[in-house]
Design an enzyme around this catalytic site. Structure first.
Site, short mmCIF file in Angstrom:
data_model
loop_
_atom_site.label_atom_id
_atom_site.label_comp_id
_atom_site.label_asym_id
_atom_site.label_seq_id
_atom_site.Cartn_x
_atom_site.Cartn_y
_atom_site.Cartn_z
N ARG A 130 0.82 -1.24 0.00
CA ARG A 130 0.00 0.00 0.00
C ARG A 130 0.85 1.28 0.00
NH1 ARG A 130 -3.09 -3.08 3.77
NH2 ARG A 130 -4.77 -4.10 2.66
N LYS A 152 2.58 11.27 -11.67
CA LYS A 152 1.70 10.37 -12.44
C LYS A 152 2.46 9.08 -12.67
CE LYS A 152 -1.37 13.39 -15.04
NZ LYS A 152 -1.78 13.85 -16.40
N GLU A 194 8.44 17.25 -25.60
CA GLU A 194 7.85 17.68 -24.32
C GLU A 194 8.44 19.01 -23.87
OE1 GLU A 194 5.22 16.13 -23.16
OE2 GLU A 194 5.42 13.95 -23.34
N LYS A 236 6.54 22.83 -15.07
CA LYS A 236 5.72 21.69 -14.64
C LYS A 236 5.47 21.76 -13.13
CE LYS A 236 4.57 16.93 -14.97
NZ LYS A 236 4.66 15.66 -15.66
N GLU A 246 -5.02 16.89 -11.40
CA GLU A 246 -5.62 17.22 -12.69
C GLU A 246 -7.14 17.39 -12.60
OE1 GLU A 246 -3.66 15.37 -16.09
OE2 GLU A 246 -5.53 15.50 -17.20
N ARG A 250 -3.96 21.21 -14.74
CA ARG A 250 -2.89 20.28 -15.12
C ARG A 250 -3.11 19.66 -16.50
NH1 ARG A 250 0.40 15.77 -11.51
NH2 ARG A 250 1.58 14.95 -13.27
N ASN A 254 -1.11 18.15 -21.19
CA ASN A 254 -1.45 17.12 -22.18
C ASN A 254 -1.64 17.69 -23.58
OD1 ASN A 254 -1.56 14.42 -21.14
ND2 ASN A 254 -3.05 15.21 -19.68
N HIS A 257 -1.41 15.43 -26.60
CA HIS A 257 -1.44 14.04 -26.14
C HIS A 257 -2.70 13.29 -26.57
CE1 HIS A 257 1.96 15.45 -23.89
NE2 HIS A 257 2.12 14.31 -23.25
N HIS A 261 -1.75 10.01 -28.10
CA HIS A 261 -2.06 8.70 -27.51
C HIS A 261 -2.80 7.82 -28.51
CE1 HIS A 261 -1.71 10.13 -23.02
NE2 HIS A 261 -0.55 9.98 -23.61
N HIS A 274 6.80 7.83 -27.77
CA HIS A 274 5.80 8.70 -27.15
C HIS A 274 6.02 10.16 -27.57
CE1 HIS A 274 3.09 10.35 -24.15
NE2 HIS A 274 4.07 11.10 -23.69
P1 NAD Z 1 11.59 5.10 -22.53
O1 NAD Z 1 11.47 5.00 -21.09
O2 NAD Z 1 11.09 3.99 -23.36
O3 NAD Z 1 13.11 5.38 -22.89
C1 NAD Z 1 13.47 5.54 -24.22
C2 NAD Z 1 14.60 4.58 -24.64
O4 NAD Z 1 15.84 5.14 -24.23
C3 NAD Z 1 14.53 3.20 -24.07
O5 NAD Z 1 14.97 2.28 -25.02
C4 NAD Z 1 15.51 3.27 -22.92
O6 NAD Z 1 16.02 2.03 -22.54
C5 NAD Z 1 16.57 4.16 -23.47
N1 NAD Z 1 17.37 4.91 -22.53
C6 NAD Z 1 16.94 5.55 -21.42
N2 NAD Z 1 17.92 6.27 -20.89
C7 NAD Z 1 19.00 6.08 -21.66
C8 NAD Z 1 20.32 6.57 -21.63
N3 NAD Z 1 20.71 7.48 -20.73
N4 NAD Z 1 21.19 6.15 -22.55
C9 NAD Z 1 20.79 5.26 -23.51
N5 NAD Z 1 19.54 4.79 -23.62
C10 NAD Z 1 18.67 5.20 -22.70
O7 NAD Z 1 10.86 6.41 -23.09
P2 NAD Z 1 10.73 7.90 -22.54
O8 NAD Z 1 10.60 8.74 -23.74
O9 NAD Z 1 11.77 8.21 -21.56
O10 NAD Z 1 9.34 7.88 -21.76
C11 NAD Z 1 8.13 7.64 -22.42
C12 NAD Z 1 7.14 7.14 -21.41
O11 NAD Z 1 6.91 8.15 -20.44
C13 NAD Z 1 5.80 6.80 -22.00
O12 NAD Z 1 5.35 5.57 -21.49
C14 NAD Z 1 4.89 7.92 -21.53
O13 NAD Z 1 3.56 7.52 -21.39
C15 NAD Z 1 5.52 8.26 -20.22
N6 NAD Z 1 5.23 9.64 -19.77
C16 NAD Z 1 4.79 9.80 -18.51
C17 NAD Z 1 4.56 11.06 -18.02
C18 NAD Z 1 4.14 11.26 -16.59
O14 NAD Z 1 3.78 12.36 -16.23
N7 NAD Z 1 4.21 10.23 -15.77
C19 NAD Z 1 4.78 12.19 -18.85
C20 NAD Z 1 5.25 11.97 -20.13
C21 NAD Z 1 5.48 10.70 -20.58
N1 GLY Z 2 2.65 14.73 -18.60
C1 GLY Z 2 1.38 15.22 -18.18
C2 GLY Z 2 1.26 15.40 -16.72
O1 GLY Z 2 2.17 15.12 -15.97
O2 GLY Z 2 0.25 15.83 -16.27
#
Ligand code: NAD
Ligand code: GLY
Length: 375
Positions: A130, A152, A194, A236, A246, A250, A254, A257, A261, A274
């Site tokens: 939890r 998030k 982003e 942010k 949100e 907030r 998006n 997005h 998405h 993404h």
């Molecule tokens: P990812 O986590 O898939 O990383 C991208 C690639 O880069 C992967 O292959 C990873 O292994 C590689 N990588 C990471 N760091 C590295 C480094 N320093 N050197 C070499 N390779 C490296 O993708 P991302 O773009 O980081 O994140 C996308 C995800 O984030 C999506 O799932 C999206 O939905 C999520 N997201 C969440 C929020 C939130 O607020 N929580 C906001 C935006 C995006």
């Molecule tokens: N990436 C959108 C949020 O954090 O709200």
């Protein structure tokens, strides 16, 4: 690079103000191997680093050494790499490791990787016993400027992106800019989507700055990257501090997005990154804003040009034949912002101002037809 950024690049901390859940975002070089960056965490016997098959071999050892003095045991969980693995099955790998290692409710989780690892680790932390504490150590530009900040967390469902999850804040975020040196160029561009997002929704001067420094960012100029990460986190942090869950404001984070998405889910997770889907989605959301009479063509043209310059796609993919727009609409109706079946889009309605609103399906169809690849 532009001098405005140079004078601002030294600062290395942004605070996110959420009462007793406030936390710092530390931004700088060499943080991953520094014991100081991880000082002040609650006392616990074990730490669990969650990473993936790409990032762990490069960075897990350095982090393990930095944490060594604080925890009796440090375990490593290595997930498969990719958006398509952001699933229940792989989330369970984290729980399996926590239970197999006898981790108690004080165990601290460390998310070492991009947004996929960060979102999954955060969700595991929110639900294991939890709730256990966790730290975000984002290693992609996208994760440093967006996903690691704001709490998030979650996983994808085959029917919709990030549909299962929780709001759960980390104890701190440690952005080591040096990790960006090993990031593939395509991922750097995805992160820039982003970064660009913050311009139209919140800060016109920052948009100007990104335009002027696009080459510096793409060539990984450390000062330019430091400024981009810091300014993005500041924007942010300010939004999240006002609307953590949100209920309104907030949603502007998006921008792009809703279309994005749909592209990710429609093509199959992992086909487009993404950030690529968000970049193209911002062009589509800009076109929708223009058709709604909220911004002029020049504003949308400028946005599209910058997204293209950042190495991102600006033309949407065909998701289905013969009714491509219908497929987009079907997927967008599953968006978390949809209310009572009505899709709500983040639109730009003036310089550095965004809002959430609906649009007639016929207009959205026109936008999709105009913005997608022709057969
Ligand atoms: P990812 O986590 O898939 O990383 C991208 C690639 O880069 C992967 O292959 C990873 O292994 C590689 N990588 C990471 N760091 C590295 C480094 N320093 N050197 C070499 N390779 C490296 O993708 P991302 O773009 O980081 O994140 C996308 C995800 O984030 C999506 O799932 C999206 O939905 C999520 N997201 C969440 C929020 C939130 O607020 N929580 C906001 C935006 C995006
Ligand atoms: N990436 C959108 C949020 O954090 O709200």
């Amino acid at each position: 690079m532009n001098t405005t950024a140079q004078s601002q690049a030294d600062s290395s901390r942004v605070d996110i103000a959420l009462g007793d859940r406030s936390y710092p975002i530390m931004i700088g070089s060499g943080l991953l191997g520094s014991t100081e960056a991880f000082a002040g965490l609650p006392k616990a016997s074990s730490a669990v680093i969650v990473s993936n098959t790409t990032v762990a071999p490069i960075y897990a050892e350095r982090l393990t050494v930095a944490l060594g003095g604080q925890f009796r045991a440090t375990h490593l969980v290595t997930l498969p790499d990719g958006e398509e693995f952001k699933t229940w099955q792989n989330l369970n790998l984290i729980f399996d490791a926590l239970l197999a290692n006898g981790c108690d409710r004080k165990t601290v989780l460390f998310a070492l990787g991009g947004g996929v690892v960060g979102d999954m680790t955060g969700f595991a932390a929110a639900s294991y016993m939890r709730g256990v504490p966790f730290v975000q150590i984002p290693t992609t530009l996208l994760a440093q400027v967006d996903s690691s900040v704001g709490g998030k967390t979650g996983i994808n469902h085959p029917l919709g992106k990030n549909m299962i999850g929780a709001f759960y804040q980390p104890l701190k975020v440690v952005c080591d800019l040096d990790t960006l040196k090993t990031l593939p160029s395509r991922e750097l561009s995805a992160g820039l989507a982003e970064v660009i997002k913050y311009g139209p929704i919140a800060d016109g001067n920052f948009f100007d700055w990104i335009e002027m420094n696009a080459e510096a960012l793409l060539s990984r100029d450390p000062t330019a990257l430091a400024h981009a990460v810091k300014r993005s986190c500041e924007i942010k942090a300010a939004v999240v501090a006002q609307d953590e869950r949100e209920s309104g404001l907030r949603a502007i984070l998006n921008f792009g997005h809703t279309f994005g998405h749909a592209i990710e889910a429609g093509l199959g997770y992992g086909k487009w990154l993404h950030g690529e889907a968000v970049g193209c989605g911002m062009v589509m959301a800009g076109c929708l804003s223009q058709r709604l009479g909220l911004v002029d063509a020049a504003t949308v043209h400028r946005l599209k040009a910058l997204i293209q310059k950042a190495g991102l796609p600006v033309t949407g993919p065909i998701l289905a034949q013969p009714d491509n727009a219908g497929r987009y609409l079907e997927l967008m109706r599953l968006d978390k912002k949809t209310l009572g079946g009505d899709i709500r889009f983040v639109v730009i309605d003036g310089p550095q101002r965004a809002s959430l609103r609906g649009a007639p399906d016929a207009l959205v169809r026109e936008v999709i037809d105009a913005c997608c690849l022709r057969q």
